[in-house]
Design a protein around this motif. Structure first.
Motif, PDB file in Angstrom:
ATOM      1  N   ALA A 154      34.118  51.914  28.673  1.00  0.00           N
ATOM      2  CA  ALA A 154      35.501  52.410  28.602  1.00  0.00           C
ATOM      3  C   ALA A 154      36.488  51.242  28.550  1.00  0.00           C
ATOM      4  CB  ALA A 154      35.814  53.296  29.797  1.00  0.00           C
ATOM      5  N   ALA A 155      37.596  51.435  27.862  1.00  0.00           N
ATOM      6  CA  ALA A 155      38.617  50.396  27.717  1.00  0.00           C
ATOM      7  C   ALA A 155      39.285  50.115  29.063  1.00  0.00           C
ATOM      8  CB  ALA A 155      39.659  50.817  26.691  1.00  0.00           C
ATOM      9  N   LYS A 156      39.863  48.934  29.172  1.00  0.00           N
ATOM     10  CA  LYS A 156      40.474  48.518  30.425  1.00  0.00           C
ATOM     11  C   LYS A 156      41.612  49.437  30.828  1.00  0.00           C
ATOM     12  CE  LYS A 156      42.020  44.319  32.822  1.00  0.00           C
ATOM     13  NZ  LYS A 156      42.319  42.869  32.687  1.00  0.00           N
ATOM     14  N   GLY A 157      42.419  49.833  29.857  1.00  0.00           N
ATOM     15  CA  GLY A 157      43.544  50.713  30.178  1.00  0.00           C
ATOM     16  C   GLY A 157      43.094  52.043  30.747  1.00  0.00           C
ATOM     17  N   LEU A 158      42.013  52.608  30.164  1.00  0.00           N
ATOM     18  CA  LEU A 158      41.491  53.876  30.662  1.00  0.00           C
ATOM     19  C   LEU A 158      40.918  53.709  32.063  1.00  0.00           C
ATOM     20  CD1 LEU A 158      40.735  56.836  30.284  1.00  0.00           C
ATOM     21  CD2 LEU A 158      38.631  56.086  29.115  1.00  0.00           C
ATOM     22  N   LEU A 159      40.183  52.624  32.272  1.00  0.00           N
ATOM     23  CA  LEU A 159      39.649  52.364  33.609  1.00  0.00           C
ATOM     24  C   LEU A 159      40.764  52.241  34.630  1.00  0.00           C
ATOM     25  CD1 LEU A 159      36.837  49.734  32.871  1.00  0.00           C
ATOM     26  CD2 LEU A 159      36.568  52.184  33.300  1.00  0.00           C
ATOM     27  N   ARG A 160      41.787  51.469  34.272  1.00  0.00           N
ATOM     28  CA  ARG A 160      42.903  51.244  35.203  1.00  0.00           C
ATOM     29  C   ARG A 160      43.587  52.557  35.546  1.00  0.00           C
ATOM     30  NH1 ARG A 160      45.502  47.720  32.294  1.00  0.00           N
ATOM     31  NH2 ARG A 160      46.729  49.319  31.240  1.00  0.00           N
ATOM     32  N   ASP A 161      43.908  53.347  34.527  1.00  0.00           N
ATOM     33  CA  ASP A 161      44.660  54.586  34.764  1.00  0.00           C
ATOM     34  C   ASP A 161      43.847  55.621  35.541  1.00  0.00           C
ATOM     35  OD1 ASP A 161      46.682  53.403  33.352  1.00  0.00           O
ATOM     36  OD2 ASP A 161      46.291  54.478  31.476  1.00  0.00           O
TER      37      ASP A 161
ATOM     38  N   LEU B  50      43.598  43.666  40.992  1.00  0.00           N
ATOM     39  CA  LEU B  50      42.384  43.179  40.354  1.00  0.00           C
ATOM     40  C   LEU B  50      42.461  43.303  38.838  1.00  0.00           C
ATOM     41  CD1 LEU B  50      41.189  43.301  43.282  1.00  0.00           C
ATOM     42  CD2 LEU B  50      39.022  43.898  42.192  1.00  0.00           C
ATOM     43  N   PHE B  51      43.030  44.406  38.359  1.00  0.00           N
ATOM     44  CA  PHE B  51      43.147  44.583  36.911  1.00  0.00           C
ATOM     45  C   PHE B  51      44.077  43.542  36.293  1.00  0.00           C
ATOM     46  CE2 PHE B  51      41.180  48.703  37.631  1.00  0.00           C
ATOM     47  CZ  PHE B  51      40.402  48.841  36.488  1.00  0.00           C
ATOM     48  N   ARG B  52      45.031  43.030  37.085  1.00  0.00           N
ATOM     49  CA  ARG B  52      45.901  41.972  36.566  1.00  0.00           C
ATOM     50  C   ARG B  52      45.214  40.602  36.615  1.00  0.00           C
ATOM     51  NH1 ARG B  52      49.914  44.905  39.416  1.00  0.00           N
ATOM     52  NH2 ARG B  52      49.659  43.553  41.250  1.00  0.00           N
ATOM     53  N   LEU B  53      44.361  40.382  37.601  1.00  0.00           N
ATOM     54  CA  LEU B  53      43.813  39.052  37.846  1.00  0.00           C
ATOM     55  C   LEU B  53      42.480  38.798  37.141  1.00  0.00           C
ATOM     56  CD1 LEU B  53      44.537  38.789  41.679  1.00  0.00           C
ATOM     57  CD2 LEU B  53      45.619  37.412  39.897  1.00  0.00           C
ATOM     58  N   PHE B  54      41.731  39.871  36.851  1.00  0.00           N
ATOM     59  CA  PHE B  54      40.380  39.689  36.331  1.00  0.00           C
ATOM     60  C   PHE B  54      40.243  40.335  34.953  1.00  0.00           C
ATOM     61  CE2 PHE B  54      40.047  39.200  40.863  1.00  0.00           C
ATOM     62  CZ  PHE B  54      39.130  38.161  41.021  1.00  0.00           C
ATOM     63  N   THR B  55      39.314  39.790  34.177  1.00  0.00           N
ATOM     64  CA  THR B  55      39.062  40.316  32.841  1.00  0.00           C
ATOM     65  C   THR B  55      38.186  41.556  32.916  1.00  0.00           C
ATOM     66  OG1 THR B  55      37.031  39.035  32.479  1.00  0.00           O
ATOM     67  CG2 THR B  55      39.145  37.963  31.934  1.00  0.00           C
ATOM     68  N   LEU B  56      38.157  42.281  31.816  1.00  0.00           N
ATOM     69  CA  LEU B  56      37.324  43.480  31.759  1.00  0.00           C
ATOM     70  C   LEU B  56      35.859  43.128  31.943  1.00  0.00           C
ATOM     71  CD1 LEU B  56      37.056  46.498  31.325  1.00  0.00           C
ATOM     72  CD2 LEU B  56      37.141  46.105  28.852  1.00  0.00           C
ATOM     73  N   ALA B  57      35.426  42.004  31.340  1.00  0.00           N
ATOM     74  CA  ALA B  57      34.021  41.590  31.473  1.00  0.00           C
ATOM     75  C   ALA B  57      33.668  41.293  32.919  1.00  0.00           C
ATOM     76  CB  ALA B  57      33.762  40.363  30.599  1.00  0.00           C
ATOM     77  N   GLU B  58      34.617  40.787  33.683  1.00  0.00           N
ATOM     78  CA  GLU B  58      34.380  40.507  35.100  1.00  0.00           C
ATOM     79  C   GLU B  58      34.392  41.782  35.940  1.00  0.00           C
ATOM     80  OE1 GLU B  58      36.353  36.038  35.497  1.00  0.00           O
ATOM     81  OE2 GLU B  58      37.667  37.807  35.460  1.00  0.00           O
ATOM     82  N   LEU B  59      35.219  42.742  35.555  1.00  0.00           N
ATOM     83  CA  LEU B  59      35.387  43.947  36.369  1.00  0.00           C
ATOM     84  C   LEU B  59      34.281  44.974  36.137  1.00  0.00           C
ATOM     85  CD1 LEU B  59      39.247  44.467  36.031  1.00  0.00           C
ATOM     86  CD2 LEU B  59      38.013  43.777  38.090  1.00  0.00           C
ATOM     87  N   ARG B  60      33.784  45.109  34.919  1.00  0.00           N
ATOM     88  CA  ARG B  60      32.843  46.187  34.605  1.00  0.00           C
ATOM     89  C   ARG B  60      31.620  46.200  35.517  1.00  0.00           C
ATOM     90  NH1 ARG B  60      33.467  46.206  28.254  1.00  0.00           N
ATOM     91  NH2 ARG B  60      34.662  48.145  27.968  1.00  0.00           N
TER      92      ARG B  60
END
Length: 568
Positions: free
Chosen positions: A139-146, A113-123
């Motif tokens: 929170a930034a995308k990288g922090l969310l992902r990790d 999901l983190f590869r396919l969707f933008t941060l605005a879509e995921l938040r």
């Protein structure tokens, strides 16, 4: 654009880019070619899949080709925009799903999901999970992902991750089959579908070698399987999987020299990673099995670090007793010298070597340019121009003189129209299979006819890919100066050393060449110069070339450069 193929209409050609479905034509060229010429290496299921693919409607084949040529196996349908299909992508995808070519309800890992969707879509969709993890909403995308991925390891449908979000994700099935087809066509996985386009755009040209019905990359299915397994092992290492896990899947040794060379490189990389990770036992085991040219020295140094001095000594002595270990000679001598002191043994006498001509320059470098470039400009004079050539000039002259031998239609050397050089270039019998052709090419050096031949080839083959000729560097002016100043006898000596070991001897040439057309001695109308900046030292393969040249009267020297204080 391609010559006739005996027994068939033509070798595979490239599609006209004015055709909106050019990519489909190129894709099907590969598929049909493998289906026709490699059918004995395909299983019944693979053949059935290929026939099913070719029977699909054209829009379905085109969408499938688009996805195969893109990166990854997961796609958002609404992001696929291909008007040339002539029908909606969503409808075409449904037809592919009915035929089993895609999965239109795949389970996805959170990482997908983190590869396919933008941060605005995921938040908004992941808001509860973000809060539960104690992360700020912005929170930034990288922090969310990790943070989130390790706590949500199981895959699930898109609707589970993004409830109510209007997105449709599909997964391409059978990508392993398309990798197999590409491998069987090109003989490697470095080349891709885009090679067809590069040719049509004029960005890349290849020598067109006549093919026969026996021209193909593989004769055994097991060889294709082994190649794919090793390729995936290397991908897993590159993606961060542990050497211990990958080690379990490395194929056993076999009798195919080409695949053994690939296996040696895989084991060498695995050993280095294991060593860095502290698993020296695994590193030693992998180095022992690797045929890579640096594996034995790495193994010896690791044994030294582990204080296994006697084992290292016995291995190094055995290696030193073998004739023709040239590339390891200096390293083995240094290791044996160290071990002899520790074990109270007598170190072997180092081999006698010619003395190198050395000089030192102190130069300014206010612009921070490379040491080779600054030295070239300092040494160059109107009557004695200097060029920065490194490994390009002698290799280029060799490639032009021996073009006919290098691109001879030897069985197994060429099997499609996109070869940058013969597929067997680094195999042990490469020169042996073409010995008469190489002898004939080198015999031209006995008269001045070779100069005309090299110039003619330079003009006729301009821009065509070659493993030895780097066209942007080998200008006509440089070519003419080299032919005027380098004696044929010196060229033959260097070319024959190249042929002794094309893989290793293609590198290590001096950085610069200084031409002196007016020199009274025809053997001194040029000089090759190796440049070493502050803190740099000669590498073993460079030293071997320098000593070879000195031993045979070829003018070379080493220039050590020191910067003036203002630079330092």
């Amino acid at each position: 654009m391609t010559p006739a193929f005996p027994g068939h209409s033509s070798v595979p050609g490239t599609a006209d880019l004015d055709n909106p479905l050019y990519y489909l034509e190129n894709f099907e060229t590969v598929v049909r070619w493998v289906r026709q010429h490699h059918s004995d290496l395909l299983t019944a299921d693979e053949t059935r899949y290929i026939d099913n693919l070719l029977a699909l409607k054209r829009p379905e084949r085109a969408l499938l080709a688009r996805m195969v040529m893109r990166s990854g196996e997961l796609f958002r349908v609404e992001k696929l925009n291909y008007p040339e299909l002539g029908q909606p992508v969503a409808d075409t995808a449904k037809a592919l799903a009915r035929n089993g070519w895609i999965d239109d309800t795949p389970d996805l890992h959170l990482a997908d999901l983190f590869r396919l969707f933008t941060l605005a879509e995921l938040r908004p969709a992941l808001a509860d999970r973000i809060s539960a993890a104690g992360l700020p909403p912005r929170a930034a995308k990288g922090l969310l992902r990790d943070t989130l991925i390790p706590t949500h390891p199981d895959p699930a449908a898109v609707d589970y991750w993004l409830p109510g979000f209007p997105a449709r994700v599909i997964r391409l099935n059978h990508m392993h089959l398309f990798d197999r087809l590409r491998l069987m066509f090109f003989g490697n996985l470095r080349q891709s579908w885009s090679d067809f386009v590069l040719v049509e755009l004029g960005h890349q040209q290849y020598e067109q070698v006549p093919l026969s019905s026996e021209s193909r990359a593989f004769d055994e299915r097991d060889d294709v399987d082994r190649y794919l397994v090793m390729h995936h092992c290397r991908e897993r290492l590159d993606q961060g999987e542990s050497p211990e896990a990958v080690w379990q899947d490395v194929p056993a040794t076999n009798t195919n020299p080409w695949l053994e060379s690939r296996r040696g490189r895989l084991l060498f990389e695995l050993a280095k990673l294991a060593d860095r990770g502290g698993n020296t036992e695994l590193a030693l085991a992998a180095y022992r099995q690797s045929s890579h040219r640096e594996a034995r020295l790495r193994q010896l140094r690791l044994l030294e670090r582990r204080q296994q001095h006697r084992e290292a000594w016995d291995l190094a002595r055995a290696a030193a007793d073998v004739c023709g270990f040239g590339r390891e000679e200096r390293g083995l001598e240094r290791i044996l010298s160290r071990l002899a002191r520790k074990l109270g043994e007598t170190a072997p006498q180092p081999s006698t070597r010619p003395e190198l001509t050395v000089f030192t320059l102190k130069l300014d470098n206010p612009d921070g340019r490379s040491v080779e470039w600054v030295t070239m400009e300092h040494l160059s004079k109107p009557e004695a121009p200097v060029a920065y050539v490194e490994n390009t000039l002698i290799n280029g002259l060799f490639g032009l003189l021996c073009w006919r031998a290098l691109f001879a239609p030897i069985p197994g050397a060429f099997f499609h129209p996109f070869h940058t050089g013969p597929a067997d270039l680094h195999r042990e019998d490469f020169v042996e299979r073409r010995q008469a052709l190489f002898d004939e090419c080198l015999s031209a050096l006995t008269t001045d006819d070779y100069k005309t031949g090299i110039r003619n080839t330079w003009h006729e083959k301009q821009g065509i890919a070659s493993p030895f000729v780097i066209w942007p560097v080998l200008s006509e002016d440089l070519l003419n100066l080299a032919l005027e100043c380098i004696p044929a006898r010196h060229l033959e000596l260097m070319f024959r050393r190249l042929l002794d070991n094309l893989r290793e001897h293609r590198s290590g040439f001096p950085d610069l060449i200084r031409f002196q057309p007016g020199h009274s001695d025809p053997d001194r109308r040029y000089e090759m110069i190796e440049v070493k900046g502050p803190g740099d030292r000669l590498q073993d393969h460079q030293t071997r070339w320098l000593e070879f040249c000195v031993s045979h009267g070829i003018p070379v020297s080493v220039c050590y450069v020191r910067w003036n204080e203002a630079v330092e």
